[in-house]
Design an enzyme around this catalytic site. Sequence first.
Site, short mmCIF file in Angstrom:
data_model
loop_
_atom_site.label_atom_id
_atom_site.label_comp_id
_atom_site.label_asym_id
_atom_site.label_seq_id
_atom_site.Cartn_x
_atom_site.Cartn_y
_atom_site.Cartn_z
N VAL A 166 41.62 36.56 48.36
CA VAL A 166 42.06 37.45 47.29
C VAL A 166 41.54 38.83 47.64
O VAL A 166 40.62 38.99 48.44
CB VAL A 166 41.56 37.00 45.89
CG1 VAL A 166 42.25 35.72 45.45
CG2 VAL A 166 40.06 36.84 45.87
N SER A 167 42.13 39.85 47.01
CA SER A 167 41.81 41.22 47.40
C SER A 167 40.56 41.80 46.76
O SER A 167 39.90 42.65 47.35
CB SER A 167 43.00 42.13 47.08
OG SER A 167 44.13 41.72 47.80
N THR A 168 40.24 41.37 45.56
CA THR A 168 39.10 41.97 44.86
C THR A 168 38.14 40.90 44.36
O THR A 168 38.53 39.74 44.16
CB THR A 168 39.57 42.81 43.65
OG1 THR A 168 40.25 41.97 42.73
CG2 THR A 168 40.48 43.95 44.10
#
Length: 180
Positions: A9-11
């Site tokens: 996931v990105s964050t």
Amino acid sequence: MARIGYARVSTIDQDLDIQHAKLKAEGCSVIRAEKVSGGSRDGRTELATVLDFLRPGDELVVTRLDRLGRDTRDVLNLIHECEQRGAFVTVLDPHVSTRGEMGHIVLTVLGMVAQMERRFIKERQRDGIERAKGEGVYQGGKRRIDRERILALHSNGAGATTIAKAIGCSRMQVYRVLQS
């Protein structure tokens, strides 16, 4: 032959549980996960670990192609690296694998779509920032480096290398703060 799952996931406030559950249900014996942007390979240590671990006949499994990356060239390079090791790449949604020639074509198209989607995200973000600036409510991004601590350490005689290690950043970032 091992099925190795990779989740991303990105964050840090996003959740990996759904990807993890899907990879486990697919029979992945090892699942590596990380919370980092897919825009490049920078900082993606778990992905590097997976690539180093792949052996001939192994299979790298991801829930969606954009979990591997958002840049078409980078995704295709990752797939190529897996193939150089004699391993396969399988995407669960939609179900595509590099075991067949048609899989390569589909993955190339999906990689291009992921890259285009990343551009759209950046565009929407840029538009939102401009709108917020126009309304006078834009606060700017969060500071990632404790500038005051850098200045304090520097005034106490610490060098750039020591400061960078203490703060957890690069020396170049320390130099930028000291010059500003």
